[in-house]
Design a protein around this motif. Structure first.
Motif, PDB file in Angstrom:
ATOM      1  N   LEU A  37      70.136  82.439  70.338  1.00 49.30           N
ATOM      2  CA  LEU A  37      68.880  82.274  71.061  1.00 49.30           C
ATOM      3  C   LEU A  37      68.545  83.513  71.879  1.00 49.30           C
ATOM      4  O   LEU A  37      67.372  83.879  72.017  1.00 49.30           O
ATOM      5  CB  LEU A  37      68.945  81.039  71.950  1.00 49.30           C
ATOM      6  N   ARG A  38      69.556  84.173  72.386  1.00 45.62           N
ATOM      7  CA  ARG A  38      69.324  85.429  73.103  1.00 45.62           C
ATOM      8  C   ARG A  38      68.735  86.482  72.158  1.00 45.62           C
ATOM      9  O   ARG A  38      67.795  87.193  72.515  1.00 45.62           O
ATOM     10  CB  ARG A  38      70.630  85.943  73.713  1.00 45.62           C
ATOM     11  N   GLU A  39      69.291  86.570  70.949  1.00 44.74           N
ATOM     12  CA  GLU A  39      68.768  87.525  69.977  1.00 44.74           C
ATOM     13  C   GLU A  39      67.366  87.130  69.514  1.00 44.74           C
ATOM     14  O   GLU A  39      66.526  87.994  69.241  1.00 44.74           O
ATOM     15  CB  GLU A  39      69.713  87.627  68.778  1.00 44.74           C
ATOM     16  N   ALA A  40      67.102  85.832  69.429  1.00 44.11           N
ATOM     17  CA  ALA A  40      65.753  85.383  69.061  1.00 44.11           C
ATOM     18  C   ALA A  40      64.728  85.848  70.089  1.00 44.11           C
ATOM     19  O   ALA A  40      63.608  86.242  69.736  1.00 44.11           O
ATOM     20  CB  ALA A  40      65.723  83.862  68.934  1.00 44.11           C
ATOM     21  N   LEU A  41      65.100  85.822  71.347  1.00 43.17           N
ATOM     22  CA  LEU A  41      64.194  86.297  72.392  1.00 43.17           C
ATOM     23  C   LEU A  41      63.878  87.782  72.235  1.00 43.17           C
ATOM     24  O   LEU A  41      62.770  88.230  72.544  1.00 43.17           O
ATOM     25  CB  LEU A  41      64.803  86.032  73.770  1.00 43.17           C
ATOM     26  N   VAL A  42      64.845  88.541  71.749  1.00 45.01           N
ATOM     27  CA  VAL A  42      64.618  89.969  71.495  1.00 45.01           C
ATOM     28  C   VAL A  42      63.548  90.142  70.415  1.00 45.01           C
ATOM     29  O   VAL A  42      62.624  90.963  70.550  1.00 45.01           O
ATOM     30  CB  VAL A  42      65.933  90.661  71.069  1.00 45.01           C
ATOM     31  N   ILE A  43      63.658  89.363  69.338  1.00 42.30           N
ATOM     32  CA  ILE A  43      62.655  89.428  68.265  1.00 42.30           C
ATOM     33  C   ILE A  43      61.287  88.990  68.777  1.00 42.30           C
ATOM     34  O   ILE A  43      60.260  89.593  68.451  1.00 42.30           O
ATOM     35  CB  ILE A  43      63.089  88.552  67.075  1.00 42.30           C
ATOM     36  N   ILE A  44      61.257  87.953  69.597  1.00 41.12           N
ATOM     37  CA  ILE A  44      59.984  87.477  70.146  1.00 41.12           C
ATOM     38  C   ILE A  44      59.323  88.557  70.996  1.00 41.12           C
ATOM     39  O   ILE A  44      58.096  88.739  70.949  1.00 41.12           O
ATOM     40  CB  ILE A  44      60.207  86.179  70.949  1.00 41.12           C
ATOM     41  N   ASP A  45      60.110  89.297  71.758  1.00 40.65           N
ATOM     42  CA  ASP A  45      59.548  90.418  72.529  1.00 40.65           C
ATOM     43  C   ASP A  45      58.935  91.465  71.604  1.00 40.65           C
ATOM     44  O   ASP A  45      57.875  92.033  71.903  1.00 40.65           O
ATOM     45  CB  ASP A  45      60.630  91.054  73.405  1.00 40.65           C
ATOM     46  N   ASP A  46      59.615  91.734  70.473  1.00 42.03           N
ATOM     47  CA  ASP A  46      59.070  92.684  69.497  1.00 42.03           C
ATOM     48  C   ASP A  46      57.738  92.176  68.939  1.00 42.03           C
ATOM     49  O   ASP A  46      56.788  92.940  68.758  1.00 42.03           O
ATOM     50  CB  ASP A  46      60.062  92.898  68.346  1.00 42.03           C
ATOM     51  N   ILE A  47      57.671  90.887  68.662  1.00 44.97           N
ATOM     52  CA  ILE A  47      56.438  90.299  68.137  1.00 44.97           C
ATOM     53  C   ILE A  47      55.306  90.453  69.146  1.00 44.97           C
ATOM     54  O   ILE A  47      54.177  90.805  68.787  1.00 44.97           O
ATOM     55  CB  ILE A  47      56.667  88.816  67.788  1.00 44.97           C
ATOM     56  N   ARG A  48      55.603  90.208  70.405  1.00 45.05           N
ATOM     57  CA  ARG A  48      54.567  90.358  71.442  1.00 45.05           C
ATOM     58  C   ARG A  48      54.079  91.794  71.519  1.00 45.05           C
ATOM     59  O   ARG A  48      52.888  92.043  71.734  1.00 45.05           O
ATOM     60  CB  ARG A  48      55.133  89.879  72.779  1.00 45.05           C
ATOM     61  N   ASP A  49      54.975  92.754  71.328  1.00 43.69           N
ATOM     62  CA  ASP A  49      54.571  94.159  71.307  1.00 43.69           C
ATOM     63  C   ASP A  49      53.617  94.430  70.150  1.00 43.69           C
ATOM     64  O   ASP A  49      52.616  95.151  70.306  1.00 43.69           O
ATOM     65  CB  ASP A  49      55.794  95.070  71.190  1.00 43.69           C
ATOM     66  N   VAL A  50      53.942  93.851  68.971  1.00 41.79           N
ATOM     67  CA  VAL A  50      53.094  94.061  67.793  1.00 41.79           C
ATOM     68  C   VAL A  50      51.719  93.434  68.005  1.00 41.79           C
ATOM     69  O   VAL A  50      50.692  94.016  67.643  1.00 41.79           O
ATOM     70  CB  VAL A  50      53.777  93.474  66.532  1.00 41.79           C
ATOM     71  N   VAL A  51      51.683  92.260  68.617  1.00 42.34           N
ATOM     72  CA  VAL A  51      50.404  91.602  68.906  1.00 42.34           C
ATOM     73  C   VAL A  51      49.576  92.437  69.873  1.00 42.34           C
ATOM     74  O   VAL A  51      48.369  92.637  69.677  1.00 42.34           O
ATOM     75  CB  VAL A  51      50.641  90.179  69.463  1.00 42.34           C
ATOM     76  N   GLU A  52      50.229  92.941  70.912  1.00 43.09           N
ATOM     77  CA  GLU A  52      49.514  93.782  71.883  1.00 43.09           C
ATOM     78  C   GLU A  52      49.002  95.069  71.252  1.00 43.09           C
ATOM     79  O   GLU A  52      47.988  95.618  71.693  1.00 43.09           O
ATOM     80  CB  GLU A  52      50.440  94.101  73.055  1.00 43.09           C
ATOM     81  N   ALA A  53      49.679  95.523  70.195  1.00 41.59           N
ATOM     82  CA  ALA A  53      49.262  96.755  69.517  1.00 41.59           C
ATOM     83  C   ALA A  53      48.118  96.522  68.535  1.00 41.59           C
ATOM     84  O   ALA A  53      47.607  97.481  67.946  1.00 41.59           O
ATOM     85  CB  ALA A  53      50.454  97.380  68.791  1.00 41.59           C
ATOM     86  N   GLY A  54      47.731  95.245  68.339  1.00 38.73           N
ATOM     87  CA  GLY A  54      46.561  95.006  67.500  1.00 38.73           C
ATOM     88  C   GLY A  54      46.681  93.917  66.461  1.00 38.73           C
ATOM     89  O   GLY A  54      45.676  93.524  65.861  1.00 38.73           O
TER      90      GLY A  54
END
Length: 220
Positions: free
Chosen positions: A112-129
């Motif tokens: 679950l800790r590693e899943a949160l890392v991926i979710i942060d990456d997804i949020r970065d991609v969303v913020e990028a467009g």
């Protein structure tokens, strides 16, 4: 639709989930392309035994992803991307092109800790467009009966407000046997419990992604 399967650690059932969903979509009469970017090439090896009509699987080096995706994706109803079990640049490229990122995780603190890392990456991609990009956490390899770790996982999902599937995948022999026989659960035992899990999961995915364009394979 375009689905990516992402995890920054191995052993969570990422490739198993990708292969089982790909088989179900192909069974439903859709053309399905799987781009296998995982260094173990688990899905590509399974495909040599599976031989399903409408299903094409390509094992790729990360630096070939953009070119192959550009050349091939538009010709299929669905594209599934089995990402490497590490964080690297192709992860972000695939996410940016996806309708939905599926994050398999076992009911454990490290997963679950590693899943949160991926979710942060997804949020970065969303913020990028990539505004239409969604994700869902998928609990995998669960014990058939509730345990303390299962309860812990559900509490952590709620505490961190992680979007997750209602469907979970229980540890079942059918998921392991598919790599021996080439037959996904929905083919080997169509009325079995594993097959019902995959069918429920695909139904959820289609409800999340929404209508799919017949010309592009992307969510409308």
């Amino acid at each position: 639709m375009i689905l990516s399967f992402a995890s920054s650690k191995g052993g969570v059932g990422k490739s198993t989930t990708c292969a089982a969903i790909a088989a179900k979509l192909a069974q439903d009469g859709k053309s399905v392309l799987v781009l296998d970017l995982d260094q173990n090439q688990t899905v590509a090896r399974w495909a040599k035994k599976a031989a399903l009509p409408g299903l094409e699987i390509m094992a790729l080096a990360p630096d070939a992803f953009t070119r192959v995706f550009r050349d091939k994706a538009a010709g299929f109803d669905h594209v599934l991307i089995d990402l490497a079990g590490t964080r690297e640049a192709t992860l972000l490229k695939a996410m940016a092109r996806s309708d939905l990122v599926i994050i398999p995780a076992q009911a454990s603190e490290p997963d679950l800790r590693e899943a949160l890392v991926i979710i942060d990456d997804i949020r970065d991609v969303v913020e990028a467009g990539a505004a239409g990009l969604q994700y869902r956490l998928l609990l995998t390899k669960l014990f058939p009966l509730p345990t303390r770790v299962t309860l812990f996982a559900h509490r952590e999902i709620a505490r961190h407000d992680m979007a997750s599937f209602r469907t979970s995948l229980v540890e079942r022999a059918q998921y392991r046997e598919m790599f021996l026989t080439g037959k996904a659960p929905t083919i080997a035992e169509p009325k079995g419990k594993a097959a019902r899990e995959i069918e429920a999961l695909v139904t959820e995915i289609e409800a999340i992604v929404g209508p799919v364009s017949a010309t592009t394979g992307r969510a409308a």
